[in-house]
Design an enzyme around this catalytic site. Structure first.
Site, PDB file in Angstrom:
ATOM      1  N   GLY A  20      87.120  15.510  71.403  1.00 36.07           N
ATOM      2  CA  GLY A  20      88.049  14.824  70.485  1.00 36.07           C
ATOM      3  C   GLY A  20      87.288  14.157  69.355  1.00 36.07           C
ATOM      4  CB  ALA A  21      84.090  15.038  67.792  1.00 38.28           C
ATOM      5  CG  ASN A  22      89.816  16.170  65.643  1.00 39.75           C
ATOM      6  OD1 ASN A  22      89.654  16.237  66.857  1.00 39.75           O
ATOM      7  ND2 ASN A  22      91.001  16.017  65.090  1.00 39.75           N
ATOM      8  N   GLY A  24      89.907   9.374  65.240  1.00 45.09           N
ATOM      9  CA  GLY A  24      89.839   8.110  65.966  1.00 45.09           C
ATOM     10  C   GLY A  24      88.448   7.728  66.423  1.00 45.09           C
ATOM     11  N   GLY A  26      86.483   9.139  68.591  1.00 49.16           N
ATOM     12  CA  GLY A  26      85.550  10.264  68.682  1.00 49.16           C
ATOM     13  C   GLY A  26      84.914  10.560  67.337  1.00 49.16           C
ATOM     14  CB  SER A 147      92.763   2.895  78.651  1.00 45.35           C
ATOM     15  OG  SER A 147      93.763   1.972  78.278  1.00 45.35           O
ATOM     16  CE1 TYR A 173      96.011   7.173  77.686  1.00 44.73           C
ATOM     17  CE2 TYR A 173      96.587   4.864  78.014  1.00 44.73           C
ATOM     18  CZ  TYR A 173      95.759   5.825  77.461  1.00 44.73           C
ATOM     19  OH  TYR A 173      94.673   5.438  76.700  1.00 44.73           O
TER      20      TYR A 173
END
Ligand SMILES: NC(=O)c1ccc[n+]([C@@H]2O[C@H](COP(=O)([O-])OP(=O)(O)OC[C@H]3O[C@@H](n4cnc5c(N)ncnc54)[C@H](OP(=O)(O)O)[C@@H]3O)[C@@H](O)[C@H]2O)c1
Length: 302
Positions: A20-22, A24, A26, A147, A173
């Site tokens: 998820g590096a694209n 937020g 990440g 979280s 979640y």
């Protein structure tokens, strides 16, 4: 721990993989690591969004060694192809930052028939870690992003995908974020038999304003109170600090849980509270066996 202590770190020769590096946290972590000279591999579910993020990073850090490859954590085949490409094309990994996630989304099953939050947030990272395990460096670190929502989480080992109980998006979640902590603990137990000195840690960002909140199901209370979050939430950049410190802290120990020091957005602490369930050894072992069974793997099986 002050984040500023890491501003002058040299990460040349380090290989860091971020899911998820694209976007937020990440993206902010990728930008930081790349700006310190690391080779950064970003796993992204959309190559288009990955390329856009890569351009933004290269604009800011023209010398960045940054590589975005497709990795959809909701799809076992995509994870397998990604892991093979990483093993084929990059040296062993020093830091595996299991960051990607979705929150309180409407009920959906992944292509592998997993409830999507349990599937992406936990099982996807379990599978990826297993596939990359032999490609981790001698002193590698695995950082799992959890979280504080895990405090609300319980884990039903007999019904992780909500096929027998009513689905509640936030509870699902919380279950997946509890799973991130249980996974970290059990992984450290099993790493004791490994000749390498690999350790697993957890981190959370507090509340950081990212696109995570945009995908929350329409009826969720989280969507309703989102505007209020804006007043006290950290930025995505600030939220990434605990992930970055967990990845780099020279005095780290297995199982530490990094998070923001309350009210001091530039400071990170390991005094973060963890729920009693996160320490439950029965759940830790049970989740491990369940994950191997669900993923058709035998990752560090006893
Ligand atoms: N923000 C907070 O306040 C907060 C609080 C506690 C914990 N966290 C945790 O922090 C982590 C990062 O979240 P964020 O706040 O940075 O959210 P974000 O801005 O929405 O970023 C999430 C990242 O995960 C990716 N992703 C989602 N589903 C994926 C999939 N199936 N396969 C691969 N990648 C996928 C997203 O890709 P796309 O851009 O393609 O959607 C995006 O790159 C999550 O694990 C979240 O649970 C965040």
């Amino acid at each position: 721990m002050k984040f500023t202590e890491y501003e002058s770190i040299d990460l040349k020769n380090k290989v860091i993989l971020i899911t998820g590096a694209n976007a937020g946290l990440g993206y902010e972590s990728a930008l930081f690591f790349a700006s310190k000279g690391a080779t950064v591999i970003g796993g992204v579910r959309s190559l288009k969004r990955g390329e856009q993020a890569k351009s933004r990073i290269l604009n800011l850090v023209p010398t960045a060694s940054i590589h975005f490859l497709e990795c959809d954590l909701s799809n076992s085949k995509s994870i397998e192809i990604f892991a093979s490409k990483v093993i084929e094309s990059f040296p062993p990994i020093d830091i595996l930052l299991n960051n990607a996630g979705i929150m309180a989304v409407p009920f959906e099953l992944t292509i592998d028939h997993y409830e999507s939050q349990f599937g992406v947030n936990h099982l996807g990272h379990f599978r990826l870690t297993s596939l990359l395990f032999n490609h981790l460096n001698h002193k590698a670190r695995i950082v799992n992003v959890s979280s504080m929502a895990h405090m609300q989480g319980t884990l039903d080992l007999n019904d992780p995908h909500y096929s027998k109980r009513p689905y509640q998006s936030f509870k699902a979640y919380a279950q997946s974020k509890l799973a991130n902590l249980l996974f970290t603990h059990e992984l450290n137990q099993r790493l004791k038999n490994d000749v390498r000195e690999i350790m697993a840690l957890s981190a959370h960002p507090g509340v950081a304003m990212t696109s995570l909140f945009d995908k929350v199901e329409t009826a969720s209370w989280m969507r309703i109170i989102k505007p209020i979050f804006g007043f006290f939430a950290a930025s995505a950049k600030q939220g990434s600090y605990s992930l970055i410190v967990a990845s780099l802290d020279p005095n780290s120990k297995p199982d530490l849980f990094y998070g923001p020091q309350s009210m001091k957005k530039n400071e990170v602490t390991t005094n973060t509270k963890m729920s009693i369930l996160a320490h439950d050894v029965y759940l830790q072992k049970g989740l491990w066996d369940l994950s191997n069974q669900q993923c058709h793997l035998n990752f560090l099986e006893n």
